[in-house]
Design a protein around this motif. Structure first.
Motif, PDB file in Angstrom:
ATOM      1  N   GLU A 136       0.840  -1.172   0.000  1.00 38.00           N
ATOM      2  CA  GLU A 136       0.000   0.000   0.000  1.00 38.00           C
ATOM      3  C   GLU A 136       0.886   1.235   0.000  1.00 38.00           C
ATOM      4  O   GLU A 136       1.918   1.279   0.644  1.00 38.00           O
ATOM      5  CB  GLU A 136      -0.897   0.000   1.231  1.00 38.00           C
TER       6      GLU A 136
ATOM      7  N   ASP B 270      -4.073   3.809   2.549  1.00 34.14           N
ATOM      8  CA  ASP B 270      -5.123   3.351   1.658  1.00 34.14           C
ATOM      9  C   ASP B 270      -4.563   3.098   0.284  1.00 34.14           C
ATOM     10  O   ASP B 270      -3.978   3.970  -0.325  1.00 34.14           O
ATOM     11  CB  ASP B 270      -6.248   4.398   1.544  1.00 34.14           C
ATOM     12  N   GLY B 271      -4.760   1.875  -0.213  1.00 35.97           N
ATOM     13  CA  GLY B 271      -4.294   1.568  -1.553  1.00 35.97           C
ATOM     14  C   GLY B 271      -5.042   2.336  -2.601  1.00 35.97           C
ATOM     15  O   GLY B 271      -4.517   2.621  -3.664  1.00 35.97           O
ATOM     16  N   ALA B 272      -6.288   2.666  -2.339  1.00 36.10           N
ATOM     17  CA  ALA B 272      -7.118   3.347  -3.326  1.00 36.10           C
ATOM     18  C   ALA B 272      -7.308   4.778  -2.861  1.00 36.10           C
ATOM     19  O   ALA B 272      -8.221   5.094  -2.111  1.00 36.10           O
ATOM     20  CB  ALA B 272      -8.449   2.625  -3.474  1.00 36.10           C
TER      21      ALA B 272
END
Lengths: 83, 404
Positions: A16, A21-23
């Motif tokens: 990550e 947050d990966g997104a």
């Protein structure tokens, strides 16, 4: 037979970015957030009155809600990878 | 936001809540595919359980699966079941075999238990003869395509990298022309790089009675395409869906059914919906793999290797055993198993946390909002707004006055 596999901690694949947050573009809002204008409660709408509106798509859809879900017609099922 | 969207089932002790029987049985009739789509959750994702499983499902597995479905249907006196013939590419099993399987299941069930059978295919292997075999056995045919133009399907290629489009569109058009009553519809994965209205209208050219628009597989640890977009919250998928919704909603007639849209409208109006993409309805589908393993819906395979596994199989276990399996039981508990952010969200009753697999984050599991959270809120509020606008219209003078 597939054994139950524990959830991996595969940092190489699932690393990550900083921030956690990966997104980045899809951070959920805070609990109970409302964004934009308040929209009216639709639960109080009379479906019979809606059926009398001049809106072909809605009228057809409401007909399916009344008939199709009772098994009279083809119904939708939960699994989304097929019809 | 209205109370409608924030309502959810009252807290109940999990042990006191009755389980909902399985009603939808996804049977992997073949474990391989003649295509190699770049985004396939089965063959191009983190899960590789398919490698250790039979390519063709053995007759003994199919027979035992039929036994188990019949057992479950009888125990719960189900009035109907859904049989989903899936894969891989299910037509690799042979259309006759699929027809025999379906007839065999019908023969085993009570006369008052209807079988809704569908085969979900990439369309490339459809011929008139195969379509007839399927249709004559009462099997409807769903086709997977990502748009109605060749360039919409660039990711759908065979193992040599050749486009699947020519064969797929030929199959879809043959199905529509030859046996339209057997045509279930088209499933398309949303691609935000494609114009939404163009994509939708191109799909309409294939005359589908129904469409569904699937959000690409992805999660917090492996985000969907286009999700990393700087610091501001952006909603590329919500925007895309809203554009298609408006095109569909404002048409002079309902040109096709779009499952995601219709289920969203139903939920907003307080009606039950049946889709794992939205809502809080108990999830009542189960998968049987080519080796007889009983698994959860295989979208979970997009999360991590083995994510769909239960350790159960049709030879040693019943579907009742599967209902008691904790991860399966959790997906029938509605809001109770959602993240705190979801439980307090204004759109909970409609969103339902979105597709289960989209909630995954490595190290934390599935107790998260959807990676599409902002997009889902955007889309749901858009549909809500359109419904509210319509509800403020005066009624038509008479139904007969409406121009056909």
């Amino acid at each position: 037979m597939a054994e139950r596999t524990e959830e991996p901690v595969d940092e190489e694949r699932y690393e990550e970015p900083p921030g956690g947050d990966g997104a980045v573009g899809a951070t959920p809002g805070p609990p109970g957030q409302t964004t934009g204008e308040e929209l009216p409660d639709l639960l109080s709408l009379d479906l019979e009155e809606l059926r009398r509106l001049d809106h072909p798509v809605l009228v057809d859809l409401l007909a399916d809600l009344r008939h199709g879900r009772d098994g009279a017609g083809e119904m939708f099922w939960g699994f989304t990878r097929a019809f | 936001m209205s109370r409608a969207l924030s309502r959810h089932a009252p807290e109940r002790d999990a042990a006191s809540r009755p389980t909902v029987p399985f009603r939808q049985f996804i049977v992997k009739v073949h474990g391989r595919c003649n295509l190699a789509c770049s985004y396939c959750y089965v063959y191009a994702g983190p899960d590789h359980t398919w490698r250790d499983r039979p390519a063709a499902t053995p007759p003994a597995v199919l027979a035992r699966t039929v036994d188990r479905i019949a057992e479950h249907a009888a125990a719960h006196r189900l009035p109907r079941v859904s049989l989903v013939l899936h894969g891989g590419e299910p037509l690799l099993a042979g259309a006759e075999r699929l027809a025999d399987l379906t007839r065999g299941l019908r023969a085993r069930l009570a006369p008052d238990c209807a079988v809704h059978a569908v085969v979900q295919t990439n369309g490339t292997l459809l011929t008139a003869r195969r379509i007839d075999l399927l249709a004559d056995a009462g099997i409807r045919v769903g086709v997977s395509l990502d748009g109605g133009l060749a360039r919409h399907n660039a990711a759908r290629v065979d193992h040599a990298g050749r486009p699947a489009w020519p064969a797929a569109v030929r199959g879809a058009r043959l199905l529509a022309a030859h046996r339209p009553e057997a045509y279930a519809g088209v499933l398309a994965v949303v691609n935000t790089r494609q114009d939404p209205v163009e994509t939708y209208e191109s799909l309409l050219s294939l005359d589908p009675p129904a469409l569904d628009l699937l959000l690409p597989d992805g999660n917090w640890s492996a985000p969907p395409p286009g999700m990393r977009t700087g610091g501001e919250e952006s909603t590329p998928y919500g925007d895309w869906l809203a554009a298609v919704f408006d095109r569909w909603w404002h048409a002079p007639r309902r040109e096709t059914r779009i499952r995601l849209f219709e289920e969203c409208v139903a939920l907003l109006l307080g009606r039950p919906a049946a889709t794992e993409a939205l809502g809080l309805a108990p999830f009542d589908a189960v998968v049987v793999e080519t080796d007889g393993a009983i698994e959860q819906a295989d979208a979970l395979k997009s999360a991590y290797h083995g994510a769909a596994a239960t350790g159960l199989d049709v030879f040693r276990h019943s579907f009742e055993d599967a209902l008691a399996h904790p991860p399966i039981a959790d997906r029938q508990r509605g809001a109770d198993t959602l993240a705190a952010e979801c439980r307090s969200c204004a759109v909970l009753a409609v969103c339902g946390g979105g597709q289960y697999a989209h909630r995954y984050r490595a190290g934390r599991g599935f107790l998260n909002p959807s990676v599409y959270c902002a997009d889902l809120r955007r889309f749901i509020r858009h549909v809500h707004r359109r419904l509210a606008e319509v509800s403020r219209r005066p009624p038509a003078t008479a139904v007969e006055d409406r121009t056909p």
